[in-house]
Design a protein around this motif. Structure first.
Motif, short mmCIF file in Angstrom:
data_model
loop_
_atom_site.label_atom_id
_atom_site.label_comp_id
_atom_site.label_asym_id
_atom_site.label_seq_id
_atom_site.Cartn_x
_atom_site.Cartn_y
_atom_site.Cartn_z
N LEU A 73 0.81 -1.22 0.00
CA LEU A 73 0.00 0.00 0.00
C LEU A 73 0.84 1.27 0.00
O LEU A 73 0.41 2.30 -0.51
N GLN A 74 2.02 1.20 0.57
CA GLN A 74 2.89 2.38 0.64
C GLN A 74 4.29 2.00 0.17
O GLN A 74 5.19 1.78 1.00
N PRO A 75 4.49 1.90 -1.15
CA PRO A 75 5.79 1.49 -1.68
C PRO A 75 6.90 2.46 -1.27
O PRO A 75 6.68 3.67 -1.13
N ALA A 76 8.08 1.91 -1.09
CA ALA A 76 9.23 2.72 -0.67
C ALA A 76 9.59 3.77 -1.71
O ALA A 76 10.11 4.83 -1.37
N HIS A 77 9.33 3.47 -3.00
CA HIS A 77 9.75 4.38 -4.07
C HIS A 77 8.54 4.87 -4.87
O HIS A 77 8.46 4.73 -6.08
N TRP A 78 7.60 5.46 -4.14
CA TRP A 78 6.42 6.03 -4.78
C TRP A 78 6.00 7.27 -4.03
O TRP A 78 5.94 7.24 -2.80
N PRO A 79 5.74 8.36 -4.72
CA PRO A 79 5.91 8.50 -6.16
C PRO A 79 7.38 8.68 -6.54
O PRO A 79 8.20 9.05 -5.70
N THR A 80 7.66 8.37 -7.78
CA THR A 80 9.00 8.57 -8.32
C THR A 80 8.85 9.12 -9.73
O THR A 80 7.72 9.35 -10.19
N ASN A 81 9.94 9.32 -10.43
CA ASN A 81 9.89 9.84 -11.79
C ASN A 81 9.45 8.73 -12.74
O ASN A 81 10.17 7.76 -12.95
N ALA A 82 8.27 8.88 -13.32
CA ALA A 82 7.72 7.85 -14.21
C ALA A 82 8.27 7.95 -15.63
O ALA A 82 8.08 7.02 -16.42
N ALA A 83 8.95 9.04 -15.95
CA ALA A 83 9.39 9.24 -17.34
C ALA A 83 10.36 8.16 -17.84
O ALA A 83 10.16 7.62 -18.93
N PRO A 84 11.43 7.82 -17.10
CA PRO A 84 12.37 6.83 -17.64
C PRO A 84 11.74 5.49 -17.98
O PRO A 84 12.02 4.90 -19.04
N SER A 85 10.87 4.98 -17.12
CA SER A 85 10.22 3.70 -17.41
C SER A 85 9.25 3.84 -18.59
O SER A 85 9.12 2.92 -19.40
N SER A 86 8.61 4.98 -18.69
CA SER A 86 7.70 5.22 -19.82
C SER A 86 8.47 5.30 -21.13
O SER A 86 8.03 4.74 -22.15
N TYR A 87 9.61 5.97 -21.11
CA TYR A 87 10.44 6.06 -22.32
C TYR A 87 10.90 4.67 -22.75
O TYR A 87 10.97 4.36 -23.94
N ALA A 88 11.22 3.81 -21.77
CA ALA A 88 11.67 2.45 -22.09
C ALA A 88 10.55 1.66 -22.77
O ALA A 88 10.80 0.90 -23.72
N ILE A 89 9.33 1.82 -22.29
CA ILE A 89 8.19 1.14 -22.90
C ILE A 89 7.99 1.63 -24.33
O ILE A 89 7.74 0.84 -25.25
#
Length: 200
Positions: A80-96
């Motif tokens: 429910l409370q991830p250690a790395h959230w929120p984070t920068n979603a751009a790098p993973s989105s660029y990879a997709i």
């Protein structure tokens, strides 16, 4: 044009809870999927929503209860409370986006691997090593994490504009080629019925 345009965010807990059910529905009906990662926080600002942290406490509390119920119902590991959230979603989105253009791997699997890394594995999906691992385990060249950054950024921005234009206001959001819109992982059964010609 794809049969299903899939607008989502790599930070979305509900996109994670969708698992691979979109891919299963698409395969059942021989439908194609266009994966369109977008900036969900920017989308909220453009469509009258607000990020979870800015919502009224009643909405925040309900969100946590609902995520717990849904993950339990689906039998999915979930923090429910991830250690790395929120984070920068751009790098993973660029990879997709890069993987989509490159082909040769399991794109749906890649999306789920990234979402699972955030919501079940306590990993930072902005971390290059995490993105490379997800690419590799989904059958893609891990070097895609470093390539096509300009194209990735342009496509990521274009996906947001397209989302706003087409009536998207949350994630996950599915739009069929006949402009039927389905918001949320709990609407995948409705999408299934629509593709089967059972919905009006």
């Amino acid at each position: 044009m794809a049969d299903i345009d899939y607008f989502f965010a790599t930070l979305s807990p509900y996109a994670y809870l969708a698992g691979t059910r979109l891919e299963e529905v698409a395969a059942k009906h021989g439908a194609t999927i266009a994966y369109k990662p977008m900036d969900i926080v920017a989308l909220f600002g453009r469509t009258g929503g607000s990020p979870p942290k800015d919502r009224h406490i009643s909405r925040q509390e309900y969100r946590l209860q609902e995520m717990r119920r849904q993950s339990d119902k689906l039998g999915m590991a979930f923090n429910l409370q991830p250690a790395h959230w929120p984070t920068n979603a751009a790098p993973s989105s660029y990879a997709i986006i890069a993987a989509s253009k490159a082909g040769g791997g399991d794109l749906g699997g890649l999306c789920h691997a990234i979402l699972r890394a955030c919501w079940a594995e306590e990993k930072d999906i902005a971390d290059d090593a995490v993105i490379r691992e997800c690419l590799e385990q989904s059958g893609f060249d891990p070097g895609l994490a470093d390539s096509g950054l300009l194209v990735g950024a342009e496509t990521y921005a274009a996906n947001l504009e397209e989302a706003v234009e087409r009536g998207v206001f949350g994630a996950p959001f599915y739009i069929t080629s006949d402009d039927q819109r389905f918001w949320g992982q709990d609407r995948l059964d409705d999408l299934d019925r629509h593709l089967a010609g059972q919905a009006k």
